[in-house]
Design an enzyme around this catalytic site. Structure first.
Site, PDB file in Angstrom:
ATOM      1  N   LEU A 121       7.715  82.644  41.872  1.00  0.00           N
ATOM      2  CA  LEU A 121       8.769  81.929  41.158  1.00  0.00           C
ATOM      3  C   LEU A 121       9.251  82.706  39.933  1.00  0.00           C
ATOM      4  O   LEU A 121      10.438  82.940  39.770  1.00  0.00           O
ATOM      5  CB  LEU A 121       8.250  80.544  40.726  1.00  0.00           C
ATOM      6  N   THR A 122       8.334  83.100  39.066  1.00  0.00           N
ATOM      7  CA  THR A 122       8.678  83.647  37.752  1.00  0.00           C
ATOM      8  C   THR A 122       9.502  84.925  37.833  1.00  0.00           C
ATOM      9  O   THR A 122       9.220  85.818  38.637  1.00  0.00           O
ATOM     10  CB  THR A 122       7.395  83.910  36.949  1.00  0.00           C
ATOM     11  N   PHE A 152       4.973  88.769  36.924  1.00  0.00           N
ATOM     12  CA  PHE A 152       3.704  88.090  36.626  1.00  0.00           C
ATOM     13  C   PHE A 152       3.202  87.268  37.816  1.00  0.00           C
ATOM     14  O   PHE A 152       2.685  86.154  37.641  1.00  0.00           O
ATOM     15  CB  PHE A 152       3.837  87.160  35.405  1.00  0.00           C
ATOM     16  N   HIS A 336     -20.309  82.526  16.021  1.00  0.00           N
ATOM     17  CA  HIS A 336     -21.031  83.775  16.290  1.00  0.00           C
ATOM     18  C   HIS A 336     -20.839  84.815  15.186  1.00  0.00           C
ATOM     19  O   HIS A 336     -21.553  85.828  15.162  1.00  0.00           O
ATOM     20  CB  HIS A 336     -20.578  84.380  17.621  1.00  0.00           C
ATOM     21  N   GLU A 361       1.630  77.785  34.445  1.00  0.00           N
ATOM     22  CA  GLU A 361       1.803  76.422  34.965  1.00  0.00           C
ATOM     23  C   GLU A 361       2.659  75.574  34.017  1.00  0.00           C
ATOM     24  O   GLU A 361       2.567  74.346  34.003  1.00  0.00           O
ATOM     25  CB  GLU A 361       0.444  75.728  35.197  1.00  0.00           C
ATOM     26  N   SER A 364       3.006  75.142  26.777  1.00  0.00           N
ATOM     27  CA  SER A 364       2.771  73.925  25.995  1.00  0.00           C
ATOM     28  C   SER A 364       4.088  73.284  25.573  1.00  0.00           C
ATOM     29  O   SER A 364       4.224  72.050  25.555  1.00  0.00           O
ATOM     30  CB  SER A 364       1.914  74.242  24.761  1.00  0.00           C
ATOM     31  N   GLU A 365       5.062  74.121  25.242  1.00  0.00           N
ATOM     32  CA  GLU A 365       6.353  73.598  24.810  1.00  0.00           C
ATOM     33  C   GLU A 365       7.060  72.849  25.944  1.00  0.00           C
ATOM     34  O   GLU A 365       7.660  71.784  25.731  1.00  0.00           O
ATOM     35  CB  GLU A 365       7.228  74.737  24.293  1.00  0.00           C
TER      36      GLU A 365
END
Length: 380
Positions: A121-122, A152, A336, A361, A364-365
């Site tokens: 798709l990308t 990608f 750590h 997938e 976030s936006e």
């Protein structure tokens, strides 16, 4: 699946992950590849088709069962799950939901047996939002001729099949007039660029895919007519968001385990690190995020399977869990100290691996836009 049978599958996956993959994480990181013997074990266990229908050689797991396996996959390097993720998710499920009987009969048994499908798709100007997609499929008699470039694309160097998005309508922008095609990787005109050099997720290969006048028959079109497969393909992304959220939970739980062990054993000024209240607070934050994420994912999967919510819930858990695991990884590094910044430390690898979850997938936006728009639509 019968609950007892599923429990046996989940336990077998856990053993494979913890006894077969975790001890070889450094090898996978250094070689940027999954060892062939691990791949073969995954095939033999049925992991290349665990969500595909039983009639086609899969295990037929629903999303509630899928995410329970994803919790286990997330415990180790994401490259392990990446081997078979698109088969069970965004690529394979398009075939299940929108493919013709011939397409399903031909490809699904092959995928379940270890062939690899990639979701193409990308593009350079079309990622989470396919509006800018420019790849075209032009009708020529009984064939389509596809030209364009994808970027990608997960598993592209290993793929046997590409699920390709291309414009068949007159529109040059927007989501209308986009169709989906099955394109064999060895078809003339298909070429794959060198694998990308990413910040993290070593062993999970991505690359560009070039389609130079690729000719396919009309039987390669997914859906009853042009454009009919696009909506189904988008639905597969929704399902995949819940799966990715579960992966994030599994990784957060691994970060927590590593951080607790380090805080209990490590010392600062002659005192165990875990004695310091600010270290305890960081551990508590990781635990709370992972605990909340696990509960949210299971609920989102349940509501997806029942049909109650296949829009807001998947985006909400993808948004929350991908952001949560990045925070958990950052805290793990902080606990750590200097060792957390050294290659070879689990939390350092997780810090790099986790960052991608907030991008693929649907960023976030994009998830925020989906949630916000759906809420407002429901208020009208």
């Amino acid at each position: 699946m019968d609950p007892a049978d599923f429990t046996a599958v989940r336990e077998a996956v856990r053993r494979l992950v913890r006894e077969g993959v975790v001890p070889r994480e450094d090898e996978i990181e250094e070689t940027d590849a999954i060892p062939e013997d691990i791949r073969r074990k995954a095939v033999d266990m049925g992991l290349f088709g665990y969500t595909l229908p039983e009639e086609h050689g899969g295990l037929g797991l629903n999303l509630t069962e899928d995410v329970q396996l994803a919790f286990e996959f997330g415990y180790t390097t994401p490259a392990f799950r990446s081997m078979f993720g698109t088969n069970n998710g965004i690529a394979g499920k398009v075939l299940v939901s929108a493919g013709t009987r011939d397409q399903r009969d031909h490809w699904l048994p092959r995928l379940a047996a270890g062939a690899v499908a990639s979701f193409a798709l990308t593009e350079a100007e079309a990622g989470s939002d396919p509006s800018g997609l420019t790849t075209r499929a032009v009708r020529d008699g009984d064939d389509y001729v596809i030209s364009g470039a994808k970027r990608f694309i997960t598993n592209a160097p290993l793929a046997d099949l590409f699920v390709v998005f291309a414009r068949t309508g007159e529109e040059s922008y927007g989501t209308k007039g986009i169709s989906v095609f099955l394109v064999e990787a060895d078809r003339p005109g298909v070429s794959v660029g060198p694998k990308d050099h990413k910040t993290g997720q070593a062993g999970a290969w991505t690359a560009e895919v070039f389609l130079d006048g690729v000719r396919v028959g009309k039987d390669a079109l997914i859906g009853a007519e042009e454009g009919a497969g696009f909506g189904e393909a988008m639905k597969s992304l929704v399902r995949g968001r819940v799966h990715i959220a579960a992966m994030c939970v599994g990784m957060a739980e691994r970060i927590l385990e590593e951080s607790v062990a380090y805080a209990a054993a490590g010392k600062q000024g002659g005192r165990p690190l875990g004695d310091f209240q600010l270290v305890q607070a960081m551990l508590a934050e990781i635990q709370t995020g992972a605990y909340t994420g696990r509960a949210a994912v299971l609920e989102a999967a349940r509501r997806y399977d029942s049909g109650e919510d296949r829009r807001i819930g998947p985006s909400a858990v993808k948004l929350y869990c991908s952001e949560m695991v990045s925070r958990a990884a950052d805290l793990g590094v902080q606990i750590h100290g200097g060792m957390g910044y050294m290659r070879g430390t689990v939390v350092e690898r997780c810090f790099r691996d986790a960052r991608l979850f907030r991008i693929y997938e649907g960023t976030s936006e994009i998830q925020k836009l989906i949630i916000g728009r759906a809420l407002l639509k429901g208020a009208k």
